[in-house]
Write a protein that holds these residues in place. Structure first.
Motif, short mmCIF file in Angstrom:
data_model
loop_
_atom_site.label_atom_id
_atom_site.label_comp_id
_atom_site.label_asym_id
_atom_site.label_seq_id
_atom_site.Cartn_x
_atom_site.Cartn_y
_atom_site.Cartn_z
N GLU A 164 0.73 9.80 -4.42
CA GLU A 164 -0.50 10.49 -4.06
C GLU A 164 -0.35 12.00 -4.18
OE1 GLU A 164 -4.36 11.33 -2.95
OE2 GLU A 164 -3.52 9.40 -3.54
N GLY A 186 -0.83 4.62 -0.64
CA GLY A 186 -1.66 5.79 -0.43
C GLY A 186 -3.12 5.41 -0.57
N PRO A 187 -4.02 6.36 -0.36
CA PRO A 187 -5.45 6.04 -0.40
C PRO A 187 -5.94 5.56 -1.75
CG PRO A 187 -5.08 8.42 -0.30
CD PRO A 187 -3.76 7.78 -0.04
N ARG A 188 -5.20 5.89 -2.83
CA ARG A 188 -5.63 5.48 -4.17
C ARG A 188 -4.59 4.61 -4.88
NH1 ARG A 188 -7.62 11.33 -6.42
NH2 ARG A 188 -6.00 12.09 -5.00
N ARG A 199 -8.81 4.70 -8.97
CA ARG A 199 -7.53 4.25 -8.42
C ARG A 199 -6.41 4.49 -9.43
NH1 ARG A 199 -7.26 1.92 -3.79
NH2 ARG A 199 -5.16 1.12 -4.27
N GLU A 212 0.85 -1.19 0.00
CA GLU A 212 0.00 0.00 0.00
C GLU A 212 0.88 1.24 0.00
OE1 GLU A 212 -3.17 0.11 -0.27
OE2 GLU A 212 -3.94 -1.85 0.36
#
Length: 622
Positions: free
Chosen positions: A257, A232-234, A274, A230
């Motif tokens: 990000e 970042g959020p996207r 994404r 992972e």
């Protein structure tokens, strides 16, 4: 195969497609794939939905596909079809002609060839983990047709769903939303194979959906033993489950990000939800491929100092310029790459600073100058708006649409000022998003929204003229000027001192090497390397630029390092100049024998697209 009449003379929508301009375009394809790794083939069904019902012949593009049936999906009755021409066209492949009778849907069952130009099947020894097989796609520019029949032109934007039936010990990623991973269900194979095979022991189905319309060249998947980190959020970064690769990639691209946010500020909302990254094995033929939601990257962009993120910036910029607005055909390729090169340099400038962006522009300028020499015997391909009828786009792929396109947009920016140009870009993207356009459409929009621009900039010279226009501009900055000055000093016999290069990274060295003369004394090349060990650089941009210089200078003691490089990576940016330098020019019989041997030993590790490019180079000069 049921016989039908040979097709009438068509009105093509694209010089690289059999798609007829009078036929409705495909709007959605439901795909089911059965992956057979032992035979390096995929058996598939493709359910086509058209924008309107159609009666009569209907043309799809294919290459190296075996078509076993075309069916009415409602009744499963066979529909007449044939494949033309009998001998495949070397550029276009073959046209699948289906006879429809007021249909808006039909189903095609087909099988890929092990020689599919879009697919590379890797045996375990060819992968990072050395334990599992791997397969991935590269559909740009016209290779989707070798996976499944389609209207393989960027003028035809499609949505799709896909079921990938694979061995249970592997996993899949796609340029699409992941729906789930589950056991196969009897009856869902849609004629791909019988249920005993589809639902056989040890099989699993990965399911995906692409809800936004995309051109076929952005269709992409990879299947292998994959892990992720992972970021970042996207954003996740994927690769084979090799911790060294995954961890290094996550560090290199940690600022992704932030770049997405910068892109949104410059160009408008990010429309793809994404932005995940997949680091492929070294055979991947490009730096990156902008597949929406799942960008593909070569491992050579992992440099250890975050400078590889400039490639990510480029693929991210495609999310607005290329993926969201697409060139209608490859004749207008600059609309994808010129805009994206401009956009990525704006992102790099915002994230890494103006000096870093200027270095990128400088490297690009040198590349553009070199392409003028490459195409000196066929200046058609130094235009922005080209005529590629009968031409394989892979063979004329170059930096011209990137760098001349960038220069054109930079010229407009200088004319009207950056604030006004930023507003123009946002309006352009909002107006044409999810559309495919041509150069004339852009120029009409430009003239309407910037009245009188044609009085200050010769738009015809820029888009239809050959060579570099007189109002193009080499960049200027202190670091850029210093590097060019030191390169000119080398021509006079002075090598840079260590204190002058102590803070140089890969980009500075790349720019320096690009500005050196292309033919030096072998002793000069050796002296430069003895001081700075450029042939041992871990940055392939530097290493290959130096090896290219060494080969041109007939410095044969570096041929061993060149061979190692040509066998280690399959990126065409490296293969093309090294093989060309080895075989181009008189009196190179030994080098030609060397190049031919290296290619014969390395060929299986190159993607089919790269194989074709190297074969064309060797055929031209052998």
């Amino acid at each position: 195969m049921q016989a039908v009449q040979p097709p009438r003379k068509m009105a093509p929508i694209d010089p690289h497609s059999y798609t007829d301009s009078s036929h409705p375009l495909t709007t959605h394809i439901s795909l089911s794939f059965y992956f057979d790794f032992p035979s390096s083939t995929i058996v598939s069904s493709a359910l086509f939905s058209l924008s309107a019902t159609h009666s009569g012949p209907f043309a799809l593009d294919t290459r190296s596909l075996s078509i076993s049936a075309v069916l009415d999906p409602q009744t499963l009755a066979a529909l007449p079809f044939s494949v033309h021409p009998a001998s495949p066209d070397t550029v276009l492949g073959q046209s699948l002609i289906v006879t429809l009778a007021n249909h808006f849907q039909f189903l095609v069952i087909s099988k890929t060839s092990p020689s599919s130009t879009a697919l590379q099947w890797l045996s375990p020894p060819q992968t990072f983990n050395k334990a599992f097989p791997f397969v991935y796609t590269q559909c740009h520019s016209i290779h989707a047709r070798s996976i499944f029949p389609c209207q393989d032109t960027p003028a035809a934007r499609i949505r799709y769903s896909a079921k990938l039936n694979i061995p249970h010990y592997l996993s899949a990623v796609m340029a699409a939303k992941h729906v789930g991973r589950r056991n196969p269900i009897a009856g869902e194979c849609l004629g791909v194979c019988d249920d005993s095979i589809w639902c056989g022991d040890g099989r699993i189905v990965e399911e995906f959906v692409m809800e936004q319309s995309v051109p076929p060249y952005l269709f992409a998947f990879a299947v292998g033993e994959l892990g992720f980190r992972e970021m970042g959020p996207r954003t996740r970064v994927y690769s084979e489950s090799v911790p060294g690769v995954l961890d290094s990639a996550a560090r290199e691209f940690a600022g992704t990000e932030e770049m997405i946010k910068v892109g949104e500020g410059l160009f408008g909302p990010y429309e793809w939800e994404r932005f995940d990254l997949l680091v492929l094995p070294p055979s991947f033929p490009y730096a990156g491929m902008e597949n929406p939601r799942m960008v593909f990257l070569t491992p050579t962009v992992i440099k250890g100092d975050a400078t590889g993120a400039r490639v990510v910036a480029h693929e991210l910029a495609h999310s607005w310029t290329g993926n969201l607005i697409t060139n209608k055909s490859n004749d207008h390729f600059w609309l994808n790459e010129g805009f994206t090169t401009y956009a990525d340099r704006r992102i790099v400038e915002a994230v890494q600073g103006k000096e870093r962006a200027v270095l990128n522009i400088g490297i690009g300028w040198r590349g553009l100058v070199e392409e003028m020499d490459r195409f000196k015997d066929n200046m058609e391909f130094t235009k922005l708006k080209t005529n590629q009828e009968g031409v394989d786009p892979d063979n004329v792929y170059s930096r011209v649409p990137y760098e001349k396109g960038f220069q054109f947009l930079w010229r407009i920016e200088r004319q009207i000022g950056r604030p006004a140009f930023d507003e123009f870009l946002k309006k352009y993207i909002a107006t044409f998003k999810f559309q495919s356009i041509d150069t004339d459409t852009f120029l009409d929009f430009l003239k309407v929204n910037i009245p009188g621009i044609e009085d200050h900039i010769d738009l015809k010279v820029w888009t239809e003229g050959t060579g570099i226009p007189p109002d193009a501009m080499e960049p200027a900055s202190d670091i850029y000027k210093k590097i060019v000055f030191l390169a000119n000093e080398f021509k006079l016999g002075r090598m840079p001192n260590e204190d002058e290069v102590t803070v140089w990274g890969g980009q500075e060295w790349e720019l320096y090497l690009e500005n050196l003369p292309k033919s030096l004394e072998a002793s000069q090349v050796s002296a430069l390397d003895a001081r700075y060990r450029l042939s041992e650089s871990k940055d392939y941009e530097v290493k290959v630029a130096f090896l290219h210089l060494a080969i041109l200078s007939r410095c044969s003691n570096y041929y061993g390092e060149a061979e190692k490089t040509l066998k280690a990576v399959g990126r065409m940016k490296y293969l093309r100049p090294l093989y060309t330098a080895l075989v181009q020019g008189p009196g190179k019989e030994e080098e030609k024998i060397f190049a031919k041997r290296v290619f014969s030993e390395a060929r299986a590790c190159y993607h089919p697209i790269a194989q074709g490019v190297v074969e064309a180079i060797l055929a031209k000069h052998m």
